[in-house]
Write an enzyme that holds these catalytic residues in place. Structure first.
Site, mmCIF file in Angstrom:
data_model
loop_
_atom_site.group_PDB
_atom_site.id
_atom_site.type_symbol
_atom_site.label_atom_id
_atom_site.label_comp_id
_atom_site.label_asym_id
_atom_site.label_seq_id
_atom_site.Cartn_x
_atom_site.Cartn_y
_atom_site.Cartn_z
ATOM 1 N N THR A 62 7.215 -2.957 6.258
ATOM 2 C CA THR A 62 7.357 -2.768 4.817
ATOM 3 C C THR A 62 8.657 -2.087 4.386
ATOM 4 O O THR A 62 8.877 -1.898 3.194
ATOM 5 C CB THR A 62 6.175 -1.934 4.264
ATOM 6 N N THR A 101 3.097 -9.549 -1.584
ATOM 7 C CA THR A 101 3.903 -8.660 -2.434
ATOM 8 C C THR A 101 4.564 -9.355 -3.627
ATOM 9 O O THR A 101 4.826 -10.566 -3.580
ATOM 10 C CB THR A 101 5.004 -8.025 -1.550
ATOM 11 N N ASP A 102 4.892 -8.549 -4.636
ATOM 12 C CA ASP A 102 5.669 -9.034 -5.791
ATOM 13 C C ASP A 102 7.090 -9.436 -5.366
ATOM 14 O O ASP A 102 7.772 -10.167 -6.084
ATOM 15 C CB ASP A 102 5.742 -7.946 -6.877
ATOM 16 N N TYR A 125 12.828 -8.942 3.431
ATOM 17 C CA TYR A 125 11.412 -8.529 3.317
ATOM 18 C C TYR A 125 10.639 -9.582 2.516
ATOM 19 O O TYR A 125 9.601 -10.081 2.972
ATOM 20 C CB TYR A 125 11.316 -7.152 2.651
HETATM 21 N N1 NAP Z 1 4.027 -0.324 -0.179
HETATM 22 C C1 NAP Z 1 4.209 -1.079 -1.253
HETATM 23 O O1 NAP Z 1 4.768 -0.636 -2.271
HETATM 24 C C2 NAP Z 1 3.742 -2.506 -1.264
HETATM 25 C C3 NAP Z 1 3.960 -3.282 -2.400
HETATM 26 C C4 NAP Z 1 3.518 -4.602 -2.410
HETATM 27 C C5 NAP Z 1 2.861 -5.116 -1.306
HETATM 28 N N2 NAP Z 1 2.680 -4.356 -0.211
HETATM 29 C C6 NAP Z 1 1.980 -4.937 0.943
HETATM 30 O O2 NAP Z 1 0.765 -4.244 1.112
HETATM 31 C C7 NAP Z 1 0.409 -4.203 2.488
HETATM 32 C C8 NAP Z 1 0.104 -2.770 2.892
HETATM 33 O O3 NAP Z 1 1.259 -1.983 2.682
HETATM 34 P P1 NAP Z 1 1.289 -0.428 2.962
HETATM 35 O O4 NAP Z 1 2.022 0.188 1.836
HETATM 36 O O5 NAP Z 1 -0.056 0.067 3.354
HETATM 37 O O6 NAP Z 1 2.269 -0.418 4.221
HETATM 38 P P2 NAP Z 1 2.398 0.654 5.387
HETATM 39 O O7 NAP Z 1 1.908 1.984 4.946
HETATM 40 O O8 NAP Z 1 3.782 0.513 5.903
HETATM 41 O O9 NAP Z 1 1.362 0.091 6.456
HETATM 42 C C9 NAP Z 1 1.612 -1.038 7.250
HETATM 43 C C10 NAP Z 1 1.031 -0.746 8.606
HETATM 44 O O10 NAP Z 1 1.239 -1.888 9.443
HETATM 45 C C11 NAP Z 1 1.597 -1.399 10.724
HETATM 46 N N3 NAP Z 1 2.271 -2.426 11.519
HETATM 47 C C12 NAP Z 1 3.599 -2.717 11.581
HETATM 48 N N4 NAP Z 1 3.809 -3.688 12.487
HETATM 49 C C13 NAP Z 1 2.604 -4.020 13.009
HETATM 50 C C14 NAP Z 1 2.185 -4.936 13.992
HETATM 51 N N5 NAP Z 1 3.050 -5.729 14.639
HETATM 52 N N6 NAP Z 1 0.859 -5.014 14.291
HETATM 53 C C15 NAP Z 1 -0.020 -4.210 13.662
HETATM 54 N N7 NAP Z 1 0.313 -3.318 12.727
HETATM 55 C C16 NAP Z 1 1.616 -3.222 12.398
HETATM 56 C C17 NAP Z 1 2.489 -0.206 10.428
HETATM 57 O O11 NAP Z 1 2.630 0.620 11.564
HETATM 58 P P3 NAP Z 1 4.001 1.472 11.758
HETATM 59 O O12 NAP Z 1 4.215 2.221 10.482
HETATM 60 O O13 NAP Z 1 3.696 2.318 12.943
HETATM 61 O O14 NAP Z 1 5.079 0.449 12.006
HETATM 62 C C18 NAP Z 1 1.697 0.454 9.309
HETATM 63 O O15 NAP Z 1 0.705 1.317 9.822
HETATM 64 C C19 NAP Z 1 1.563 -4.874 3.230
HETATM 65 O O16 NAP Z 1 1.244 -6.220 3.448
HETATM 66 C C20 NAP Z 1 2.715 -4.808 2.254
HETATM 67 O O17 NAP Z 1 3.635 -5.858 2.462
HETATM 68 C C21 NAP Z 1 3.088 -3.055 -0.159
#
Ligand code: NAP
Length: 283
Positions: A62, A101-102, A125
């Site tokens: 992310t 995501t947006d 991304y």
């Molecule tokens: N954050 C935002 O503002 C936002 C906005 C729109 C959409 N999204 C989407 O929402 C979802 C959740 O986001 P979030 O904010 O919860 O993100 P996050 O806190 O970064 O969580 C993502 C998790 O995935 C883990 N990960 C990375 N590579 C992996 C792999 N190969 N296998 C298994 N796990 C893995 C990461 O571990 P490590 O940290 O140890 O790498 C982290 O624990 C994602 O799909 C993201 O694209 C997020």
């Protein structure tokens, strides 16, 4: 009902784990260390062992800036990993939910993006997440893709927590005033996701309702915290971001609402979040 959550160490994963447990589901959380979604054999093994009813993928790479310099990793985790999950879920007839995501949009629209608007991502991304969406739907048509935006949750590294720290330790902060989107509380996204488990499959936009600029978002946080820190509005150009962000990425809630699911206004969600954080820190 058994639910597997991948990426369970992330901010959304942690929230979903708690929420679905409270709702009485049998939850099987997998952090990156427990299940790497780019390892297809391990995914297969896990699904055969657990035999879940639902599989929810929150795992992703992310960090928008880092994706630009580690392109292969971005496509592997955000594109190929979700594809493997979809293939193995289809094989065992497990309902699959994937978070997107947006950032799949270019941000050039001036009204909320609909689910069937054409993606046109501008960053690695966004491109890698769009690839993930396309591969998932290609592999397993009856998957559900949930696009969300500006996510914040307890324990997460996110905008709200950054502003909270600045509000405590800085006299002023500069925040971009010309990028618009919708802040989304992980708890509210989780509640909507629970409702979507039983709705028709497809792509859904799921965010808190309403919209704002980053400047308005920061101002709301600082005001709620009764901080004296001055929030200074700056343009995207003045701020000088390394990687471009969509200027406007508000996601339409029409499809979600017409399926009987709605989320509260972003300010209400934010106030509850900040109050809960405050209570937990004993203030
Ligand atoms: N954050 C935002 O503002 C936002 C906005 C729109 C959409 N999204 C989407 O929402 C979802 C959740 O986001 P979030 O904010 O919860 O993100 P996050 O806190 O970064 O969580 C993502 C998790 O995935 C883990 N990960 C990375 N590579 C992996 C792999 N190969 N296998 C298994 N796990 C893995 C990461 O571990 P490590 O940290 O140890 O790498 C982290 O624990 C994602 O799909 C993201 O694209 C997020």
């Amino acid at each position: 009902m058994k639910i597997v959550i991948t990426g369970a160490g992330g901010q959304l994963g942690k929230e979903l784990l708690q929420l679905f447990k409270e709702e009485g589901y049998m939850v099987f959380p997998y952090t990156k260390q427990q299940l790497d979604i780019t390892n297809r054999a391990k995914i297969k093994e896990m699904i055969e062992k657990i035999q879940p009813d639902y599989l929810i993928n929150t795992a992703a790479f992310t960090q928008v800036d880092l994706c630009e310099s580690d392109i292969d990793k971005a496509y592997l985790i955000n594109g190929i990993g979700p594809y493997y999950l979809a293939c193995e879920a289809k094989e065992k007839k497990v309902k699959f939910f994937h978070i997107s995501t947006d950032y799949v949009f270019d941000g050039e629209k001036i009204e909320p993006y609909m689910e069937d608007d054409s993606p046109n991502p501008k960053t690695i991304y966004g491109k890698s997440k769009q690839l993930g969406e396309a591969l998932v739907l290609d592999a397993y048509e009856s998957s559900t893709i949930i696009r969300t935006s500006w996510l914040y949750g307890h324990e997460g590294k996110n905008f709200v927590n950054t502003i909270k720290k600045l509000a405590r330790h800085s006299l002023e902060m500069r925040v971009v005033h010309d990028q618009y989107g919708c802040p989304t509380y992980t708890k509210d996204l989780g509640i909507a996701l629970k409702d979507l488990l039983t709705k028709p499959h497809g792509i859904y936009h799921v965010t808190n309702s309403g919209s704002c600029s980053w400047f308005e978002f920061a101002t709301e946080i600082v005001t709620f915290l009764k901080s004296q820190t001055v929030v200074i509005p700056v343009s995207t150009e003045e701020y000088g971001l390394k990687t471009p962000r969509p200027m406007y990425s508000v996601l339409s809630q029409k499809k979600l609402n017409s399926n009987g699911v709605s989320l509260r206004n972003w300010k209400e969600g934010l106030h509850e979040y900040l109050k809960k954080e405050d209570d937990e820190n004993g203030h």
